[in-house]
Design an enzyme around this catalytic site. Structure first.
Site, PDB file in Angstrom:
ATOM      1  N   GLN A  89      30.692   7.049 -39.085  1.00  0.00           N
ATOM      2  CA  GLN A  89      30.524   8.375 -39.673  1.00  0.00           C
ATOM      3  C   GLN A  89      29.662   8.309 -40.921  1.00  0.00           C
ATOM      4  O   GLN A  89      29.442   7.237 -41.491  1.00  0.00           O
ATOM      5  CB  GLN A  89      31.896   8.955 -40.034  1.00  0.00           C
ATOM      6  CG  GLN A  89      32.693   8.081 -40.995  1.00  0.00           C
ATOM      7  CD  GLN A  89      34.175   8.314 -40.922  1.00  0.00           C
ATOM      8  OE1 GLN A  89      34.643   9.380 -40.556  1.00  0.00           O
ATOM      9  NE2 GLN A  89      34.956   7.301 -41.284  1.00  0.00           N
ATOM     10  N   TYR A 119      48.014  17.379 -50.771  1.00  0.00           N
ATOM     11  CA  TYR A 119      48.002  16.787 -49.431  1.00  0.00           C
ATOM     12  C   TYR A 119      48.712  15.436 -49.408  1.00  0.00           C
ATOM     13  O   TYR A 119      49.606  15.198 -48.593  1.00  0.00           O
ATOM     14  CB  TYR A 119      46.568  16.634 -48.955  1.00  0.00           C
ATOM     15  CG  TYR A 119      46.451  15.963 -47.602  1.00  0.00           C
ATOM     16  CD1 TYR A 119      46.597  16.699 -46.433  1.00  0.00           C
ATOM     17  CD2 TYR A 119      46.217  14.593 -47.495  1.00  0.00           C
ATOM     18  CE1 TYR A 119      46.508  16.084 -45.180  1.00  0.00           C
ATOM     19  CE2 TYR A 119      46.119  13.978 -46.264  1.00  0.00           C
ATOM     20  CZ  TYR A 119      46.271  14.724 -45.109  1.00  0.00           C
ATOM     21  OH  TYR A 119      46.190  14.104 -43.882  1.00  0.00           O
ATOM     22  N   GLN A 120      48.315  14.536 -50.295  1.00  0.00           N
ATOM     23  CA  GLN A 120      48.845  13.167 -50.263  1.00  0.00           C
ATOM     24  C   GLN A 120      50.361  13.142 -50.485  1.00  0.00           C
ATOM     25  O   GLN A 120      51.082  12.416 -49.790  1.00  0.00           O
ATOM     26  CB  GLN A 120      48.159  12.305 -51.338  1.00  0.00           C
ATOM     27  CG  GLN A 120      46.647  12.395 -51.376  1.00  0.00           C
ATOM     28  CD  GLN A 120      45.960  11.639 -50.246  1.00  0.00           C
ATOM     29  OE1 GLN A 120      46.616  11.040 -49.409  1.00  0.00           O
ATOM     30  NE2 GLN A 120      44.646  11.674 -50.222  1.00  0.00           N
ATOM     31  N   ASP A 144      41.542   6.162 -47.827  1.00  0.00           N
ATOM     32  CA  ASP A 144      41.341   6.403 -49.257  1.00  0.00           C
ATOM     33  C   ASP A 144      42.467   5.819 -50.098  1.00  0.00           C
ATOM     34  O   ASP A 144      42.327   5.671 -51.313  1.00  0.00           O
ATOM     35  CB  ASP A 144      41.204   7.899 -49.547  1.00  0.00           C
ATOM     36  CG  ASP A 144      42.368   8.711 -49.004  1.00  0.00           C
ATOM     37  OD1 ASP A 144      43.495   8.576 -49.507  1.00  0.00           O
ATOM     38  OD2 ASP A 144      42.147   9.477 -48.044  1.00  0.00           O
ATOM     39  N   GLU A 164      43.335   1.324 -40.265  1.00  0.00           N
ATOM     40  CA  GLU A 164      42.123   2.092 -40.577  1.00  0.00           C
ATOM     41  C   GLU A 164      40.925   1.406 -39.922  1.00  0.00           C
ATOM     42  O   GLU A 164      40.786   0.183 -39.995  1.00  0.00           O
ATOM     43  CB  GLU A 164      41.934   2.164 -42.093  1.00  0.00           C
ATOM     44  CG  GLU A 164      40.589   2.672 -42.566  1.00  0.00           C
ATOM     45  CD  GLU A 164      40.287   4.108 -42.164  1.00  0.00           C
ATOM     46  OE1 GLU A 164      39.250   4.324 -41.502  1.00  0.00           O
ATOM     47  OE2 GLU A 164      41.081   5.000 -42.507  1.00  0.00           O
ATOM     48  N   ASP A 214      47.415  10.153 -41.118  1.00  0.00           N
ATOM     49  CA  ASP A 214      46.483  10.794 -42.050  1.00  0.00           C
ATOM     50  C   ASP A 214      45.082  10.655 -41.467  1.00  0.00           C
ATOM     51  O   ASP A 214      44.267   9.876 -41.935  1.00  0.00           O
ATOM     52  CB  ASP A 214      46.585  10.114 -43.419  1.00  0.00           C
ATOM     53  CG  ASP A 214      45.599  10.688 -44.426  1.00  0.00           C
ATOM     54  OD1 ASP A 214      45.104  11.812 -44.207  1.00  0.00           O
ATOM     55  OD2 ASP A 214      45.307   9.995 -45.426  1.00  0.00           O
ATOM     56  N   TYR A 283      40.219  22.725 -48.699  1.00  0.00           N
ATOM     57  CA  TYR A 283      40.195  22.664 -47.239  1.00  0.00           C
ATOM     58  C   TYR A 283      39.879  24.050 -46.677  1.00  0.00           C
ATOM     59  O   TYR A 283      40.234  25.059 -47.285  1.00  0.00           O
ATOM     60  CB  TYR A 283      41.538  22.193 -46.686  1.00  0.00           C
ATOM     61  CG  TYR A 283      41.846  20.729 -46.914  1.00  0.00           C
ATOM     62  CD1 TYR A 283      40.897  19.862 -47.460  1.00  0.00           C
ATOM     63  CD2 TYR A 283      43.081  20.209 -46.576  1.00  0.00           C
ATOM     64  CE1 TYR A 283      41.188  18.533 -47.674  1.00  0.00           C
ATOM     65  CE2 TYR A 283      43.376  18.875 -46.787  1.00  0.00           C
ATOM     66  CZ  TYR A 283      42.430  18.035 -47.327  1.00  0.00           C
ATOM     67  OH  TYR A 283      42.708  16.716 -47.540  1.00  0.00           O
TER      68      TYR A 283
END
Length: 354
Positions: A89, A119-120, A144, A164, A214, A283
Site C-alpha cells: 500500500q 479508537y485505540q 501503528d 501485521e 484492528d 473518520y
C-alpha cells in the site's frame, strides 16, 4: 452549453448512485481501476481524495473511493513528513493544522494524533474489560502500535501476539508516532510479520482469551477479514468464553456490510454478538463501529464491564492517562439509534443483542 454540461454531469452521478446502494459499495471493492486510484492527494495545501471533472460551468470534485461515494474528507496540510509505497500500500504521513500528525494508507486516514485515543482505547478496552483477567491476546493488524499500548494497561495480560503484514507501517509509526509505537516496547509483545488468515489457521485451538482485529477498511486483501472463514478461524482460536472485537465500519454508511458481518459472526460464535460505536472526527461520518462476539462458554456481558478499567493496577501506563474510555462510555457505546435497530432487526435473535 453550461446547463447541458451540468445536466450531463448530474446524470452521471445519479446513474452511479442508482446502480449501487450509497450505504455500502461492496460490489466495487475489487474494481482494479478504483483500487489503482485509491492513493493520497495533497492539493493546494489540503489532503483529500477527489476526482476532478471540469465542465463549462466550472470544476466539480467527487470522492471516488468505493467505500465512501459522493464524499470528500479534507484536512489542511502543513507539511508532508513521509510518503512511500510499500509492498502492499501507499503510506503517507503529514502534519495537519488541526489534528496533529496523520497516518494515511492508500488514501484513507487511519489515525490522527488528536483523536486516535477514541479508537485505540475503545477497540482494546471494550473486549478486555468485559472478561475477567485476560491473559493471552492476539492483535490482527495494528501496526501503528496503539492497540498494543492500550492492552499493556492490563496487568493480568501475560502474552500479546501481534500479526501485521506491512513492516513499513510499523517503521513509519516508530518514526512519526512514538506515542503509539511505544506499545511495541512492552516485553509481553511478540511481533509476527505474517498473513492473519494463515496465522490463525496455525494457531492452537483455544489459545487466546481475546482477539482484537484492528484492520484497514475491507478493500482488496483486507476484504478477507470480514468474511465467514476468517470469523470461523477466529472463534476456533479463542477459549470458551473468549471474545473478539473487530472494527466494523460506520452505521451511517455501511449497514449492508455490518449486516453481513453479523450474519457471519452468528454462524461462527455461539455466545453473543453485539455492535458498539464511538466518535472519531477524522473518520468518514465521524464515527466508527465495533463488532464484539463471544464463544460458547462462560457468558460474557459486554454491556457491563466485569473488569472495570478504574480498578486495574497499572491502567495509567508510561505516565499516560486514559483520554477517552471509561466504564460509563463502555456501557453507552452499545446504545444504538432507532434507525439502526430497525435496519438490523432481521438479524436480532437470542444470540444477537442490540
Amino acid at each position: 452549453m453550461e446547463r447541458d454540461a451540468e445536466r450531463g454531469l448530474e446524470g452521471q452521478v445519479n446513474q452511479s448512485q442508482a446502480a449501487i446502494p450509497s450505504c455500502c459499495l461492496k460490489a466495487r471493492t475489487f474494481d482494479p481501476e478504483l483500487q489503482a486510484n485509491c492513493v493520497s492527494k495533497v492539493v493546494s495545501g489540503w489532503f483529500s481524495k477527489p476526482r476532478t471533472v471540469t465542465g463549462n460551468s466550472g470544476r466539480y470534485m467527487f470522492f471516488n473511493n468505493p467505500m465512501w461515494p459522493g464524499e470528500a474528507h479534507s484536512l489542511q496540510v502543513e507539511k508532508i513528513l513521509f510518503r512511500e509505497k510499500s509492498e502492499y500500500q501507499e503510506i503517507l504521513v503529514f502534519q495537519s493544522s488541526t489534528y496533529g500528525k496523520v497516518l494515511v494508507l492508500d488514501g484513507i486516514v487511519q489515525l490522527a494524533e488528536k483523536d486516535e485515543c477514541a479508537y485505540q482505547e475503545m477497540i482494546a478496552h471494550l473486549p478486555l474489560c468485559s472478561i475477567v483477567s485476560p491473559k493471552n491476546v492476539l492483535v490482527v493488524g495494528g501496526g501503528d502500535g496503539g492497540v498494543l499500548r492500550e492492552i499493556s494497561r492490563h496487568s493480568s495480560v501475560k502474552h500479546i501476539d501481534i500479526c501485521e503484514m506491512d513492516t513499513m507501517v510499523i517503521d513509519a509509526s516508530m518514526m512519526f508516532f512514538p506515542e503509539l509505537a511505544i506499545g511495541f516496547e512492552d516485553h509481553r509483545v511478540q511481533l509476527h510479520i505474517s498473513d492473519a488468515i494463515e496465522f490463525l489457521k496455525n494457531a492452537p485451538e483455544g489459545q487466546y482469551d481475546a482477539i482484537i482485529v484492528d484492520s484497514s477498511d475491507p478493500l482488496g486483501p483486507a476484504q478477507e477479514l470480514v468474511e465467514r472463514s476468517f470469523f470461523q478461524a477466529t472463534a476456533r482460536a479463542l477459549r470458551p468464553g473468549g471474545v473478539l472485537c473487530s472494527m466494523a465500519e460506520s452505521m451511517w454508511l455501511h449497514t449492508h456490510l455490518i449486516e453481513d458481518m453479523i450474519t457471519a459472526c452468528k454462524e461462527s460464535f455461539k455466545g453473543s454478538v453485539h455492535y458498539a460505536w464511538t466518535s472519531v472526527p477524522t473518520y468518514p461520518s465521524g464515527i466508527i463501529g465495533f463488532l464484539l462476539c463471544s464463544t460458547e462458554g462462560p457468558p460474557v456481558d459486554f454491556l457491563n464491564p466485569v473488569n472495570p478499567i478504574e480498578k486495574i493496577d497499572g491502567a495509567i501506563n508510561n505516565g499516560r492517562e486514559l483520554r477517552f474510555y471509561n466504564s460509563e462510555i463502555h456501557t453507552a457505546a452499545f446504545a444504538l439509534p432507532s434507525f439502526l435497530k430497525r435496519e438490523l432487526c432481521v438479524y436480532s435473535t437470542s444470540s444477537v443483542q442490540f
